[in-house]
Design a protein around this motif. Sequence first.
Motif, mmCIF file in Angstrom:
data_model
loop_
_atom_site.group_PDB
_atom_site.id
_atom_site.type_symbol
_atom_site.label_atom_id
_atom_site.label_comp_id
_atom_site.label_asym_id
_atom_site.label_seq_id
_atom_site.Cartn_x
_atom_site.Cartn_y
_atom_site.Cartn_z
ATOM 1 N N LYS A 1 -16.661 3.670 -1.808
ATOM 2 C CA LYS A 1 -16.055 5.002 -1.866
ATOM 3 C C LYS A 1 -15.089 5.009 -3.041
ATOM 4 C CE LYS A 1 -14.173 8.998 -0.967
ATOM 5 N NZ LYS A 1 -14.868 10.251 -1.311
ATOM 6 N N HIS A 2 -15.250 6.004 -3.907
ATOM 7 C CA HIS A 2 -14.392 6.150 -5.071
ATOM 8 C C HIS A 2 -13.621 7.459 -4.999
ATOM 9 C CE1 HIS A 2 -17.381 3.248 -6.562
ATOM 10 N NE2 HIS A 2 -16.483 2.902 -7.482
ATOM 11 N N ALA B 1 -10.904 -0.121 17.454
ATOM 12 C CA ALA B 1 -9.707 0.232 16.682
ATOM 13 C C ALA B 1 -9.868 -0.261 15.258
ATOM 14 C CB ALA B 1 -8.463 -0.382 17.309
ATOM 15 N N LEU B 2 -9.457 0.575 14.320
ATOM 16 C CA LEU B 2 -9.446 0.212 12.915
ATOM 17 C C LEU B 2 -7.984 0.143 12.483
ATOM 18 C CD1 LEU B 2 -11.177 -0.276 10.355
ATOM 19 C CD2 LEU B 2 -11.043 2.188 9.932
ATOM 20 N N VAL B 3 -7.546 -1.050 12.077
ATOM 21 C CA VAL B 3 -6.144 -1.254 11.719
ATOM 22 C C VAL B 3 -6.032 -1.682 10.260
ATOM 23 C CG1 VAL B 3 -5.529 -1.883 14.089
ATOM 24 C CG2 VAL B 3 -6.089 -3.688 12.445
ATOM 25 N N THR C 1 -9.587 7.418 5.313
ATOM 26 C CA THR C 1 -10.772 7.690 4.498
ATOM 27 C C THR C 1 -12.032 7.279 5.253
ATOM 28 O OG1 THR C 1 -9.514 7.405 2.460
ATOM 29 C CG2 THR C 1 -11.912 7.196 2.293
ATOM 30 N N VAL C 2 -11.993 6.101 5.879
ATOM 31 C CA VAL C 2 -13.127 5.666 6.705
ATOM 32 C C VAL C 2 -13.362 6.679 7.828
ATOM 33 C CG1 VAL C 2 -13.962 3.896 8.309
ATOM 34 C CG2 VAL C 2 -12.821 3.218 6.186
ATOM 35 N N LEU C 3 -12.297 7.103 8.465
ATOM 36 C CA LEU C 3 -12.411 8.059 9.567
ATOM 37 C C LEU C 3 -13.077 9.356 9.100
ATOM 38 C CD1 LEU C 3 -9.732 8.867 12.173
ATOM 39 C CD2 LEU C 3 -10.722 10.711 10.854
ATOM 40 N N ARG C 4 -12.659 9.889 7.950
ATOM 41 C CA ARG C 4 -13.250 11.136 7.452
ATOM 42 C C ARG C 4 -14.730 10.960 7.120
ATOM 43 N NH1 ARG C 4 -8.169 11.435 4.952
ATOM 44 N NH2 ARG C 4 -9.016 10.690 2.967
#
Length: 197
Positions: free
Chosen positions: A9-10, A31-33, A42-45
């Motif tokens: 992702k850029h 969970a992402l920490v 950004t990962v979530l979006r």
Amino acid sequence: MIRVDIRAKHFGPTQVLGTVRFDIAPGETVALVGPSGIGKSTVLRIVAGIDNRFEGNVTRPDAMAIVFQEPTLLPWRSARDNLLLTQPGLSRDGAERALTRVGLEGRGDAFPGHLSLGQQRRLSLARAFAGSPELLIMDEPFVSLDPDMADQMIGLSEALIAEHRPATLFVTHARSEADRLADRVLELSGTPASLTN
């Protein structure tokens, strides 16, 4: 099964994400920490389908709900209407039951501006679960709450997740929240950010 396969992702010439690959099974909470600014949101979006400008692909169900850091409620609509407008199949009685389940019994006519921040967060949870999502995404939903209120909200989230059993992706920078809510914890690190476990 939710399958996430991000290769890059850029933002302009800057690569912010490298390899981020993981699956979430039905009923599993992941969970992402990682530190602030590492790329968790950004990962979530990307997982939510809000950002589709990345290399890779994501497999997700259509029935999905997102709980953001801020409640993102419609201020000109009552608490009840905030549920009914986003869930067209929900009955008025169903909306009242959803409000009661999160501790907002009798507050259906209240507008968000007349609710405390904690109550607004409860309303956001009610809205998310009212549609029986197959995938629930939570983006630091306990940030800016005092410790007692955060503890109450984590407990409520635990109970709702246990009742509805969606696949859940929970983003936080607080490892204690991740350890309490998640079946599995993934950590973003490095530049560009990638998964380390």
